[in-house]
Design a protein around this motif. Structure first.
Motif, PDB file in Angstrom:
ATOM      1  N   ASN A 126       2.575   1.677  -3.438  1.00 38.17           N
ATOM      2  CA  ASN A 126       1.592   2.129  -4.421  1.00 38.17           C
ATOM      3  C   ASN A 126       1.262   3.605  -4.228  1.00 38.17           C
ATOM      4  OD1 ASN A 126      -0.189   1.771  -6.608  1.00 38.17           O
ATOM      5  ND2 ASN A 126      -1.889   1.458  -5.212  1.00 38.17           N
ATOM      6  N   ARG A 127       1.093   4.038  -2.981  1.00 45.45           N
ATOM      7  CA  ARG A 127       0.775   5.440  -2.705  1.00 45.45           C
ATOM      8  C   ARG A 127       1.918   6.359  -3.137  1.00 45.45           C
ATOM      9  NH1 ARG A 127       0.251   5.517   2.822  1.00 45.45           N
ATOM     10  NH2 ARG A 127       2.400   6.175   2.991  1.00 45.45           N
ATOM     11  N   GLU A 128       3.150   5.967  -2.836  1.00 43.95           N
ATOM     12  CA  GLU A 128       4.298   6.795  -3.213  1.00 43.95           C
ATOM     13  C   GLU A 128       4.481   6.856  -4.722  1.00 43.95           C
ATOM     14  OE1 GLU A 128       7.565   5.212  -1.019  1.00 43.95           O
ATOM     15  OE2 GLU A 128       6.913   6.114   0.866  1.00 43.95           O
ATOM     16  N   THR A 173      -1.240   2.317 -11.023  1.00 45.45           N
ATOM     17  CA  THR A 173      -1.060   1.075 -10.285  1.00 45.45           C
ATOM     18  C   THR A 173      -0.510  -0.012 -11.205  1.00 45.45           C
ATOM     19  OG1 THR A 173      -2.868   1.652  -8.793  1.00 45.45           O
ATOM     20  CG2 THR A 173      -2.249  -0.665  -8.873  1.00 45.45           C
ATOM     21  N   VAL A 190       0.837  -1.202   0.000  1.00 47.30           N
ATOM     22  CA  VAL A 190       0.000   0.000   0.000  1.00 47.30           C
ATOM     23  C   VAL A 190       0.870   1.250   0.000  1.00 47.30           C
ATOM     24  CG1 VAL A 190      -1.627   1.337   1.403  1.00 47.30           C
ATOM     25  CG2 VAL A 190      -2.000  -1.098   1.040  1.00 47.30           C
ATOM     26  N   ARG A 191       1.924   1.248   0.804  1.00 47.63           N
ATOM     27  CA  ARG A 191       2.806   2.420   0.859  1.00 47.63           C
ATOM     28  C   ARG A 191       3.532   2.639  -0.470  1.00 47.63           C
ATOM     29  NH1 ARG A 191       7.496   3.979   5.225  1.00 47.63           N
ATOM     30  NH2 ARG A 191       8.229   5.776   4.063  1.00 47.63           N
ATOM     31  N   THR A 218       3.172   0.342 -11.698  1.00 51.56           N
ATOM     32  CA  THR A 218       3.883  -0.095 -10.493  1.00 51.56           C
ATOM     33  C   THR A 218       3.983  -1.616 -10.457  1.00 51.56           C
ATOM     34  OG1 THR A 218       3.067   1.845  -9.310  1.00 51.56           O
ATOM     35  CG2 THR A 218       3.919   0.044  -7.974  1.00 51.56           C
ATOM     36  N   LYS A 271       2.070   6.583  -6.929  1.00 51.25           N
ATOM     37  CA  LYS A 271       0.992   7.427  -7.466  1.00 51.25           C
ATOM     38  C   LYS A 271       1.346   8.905  -7.313  1.00 51.25           C
ATOM     39  CE  LYS A 271      -3.019   4.525  -7.473  1.00 51.25           C
ATOM     40  NZ  LYS A 271      -4.401   4.358  -7.088  1.00 51.25           N
ATOM     41  N   GLU A 272       2.016   9.251  -6.211  1.00 50.74           N
ATOM     42  CA  GLU A 272       2.446  10.636  -6.020  1.00 50.74           C
ATOM     43  C   GLU A 272       3.450  11.046  -7.085  1.00 50.74           C
ATOM     44  OE1 GLU A 272       3.933  10.872  -2.051  1.00 50.74           O
ATOM     45  OE2 GLU A 272       1.934  10.803  -1.144  1.00 50.74           O
TER      46      GLU A 272
END
Length: 66
Positions: free
Chosen positions: A29-31, A39, A26-27, A42, A33-34
């Motif tokens: 993927n979030r980074e 997704t 999750v982390r 990634t 996306k920033e």
């Protein structure tokens, strides 16, 4: 004093590792996306890196290389 387990003595470590892996995913993927990646980009990057690590030639990596 007896040890306290959430589920059982054998399943607790498996559960803990699973939670850690999901939290890391999750982390990451979030980074990503920033940084502007989707997704799917990634996941493709992760597939390429694991293929290089283990030396696998999977169809997914062959399609990306072309």
């Amino acid at each position: 004093m007896p040890a306290a387990y959430l589920i059982s003595r054998t399943i607790d470590p498996i559960f803990a590792v699973s939670v850690g892996i999901v939290a890391a995913a999750v982390r990451i993927n979030r980074e990503e996306k920033e940084r502007g990646k989707t997704t799917q980009e990634t996941i493709d990057s992760l597939n390429r890196r694991t293929a290089m690590l283990f030396g696998n030639d999977t169809p997914a990596t062959k399609a990306v290389e072309k």
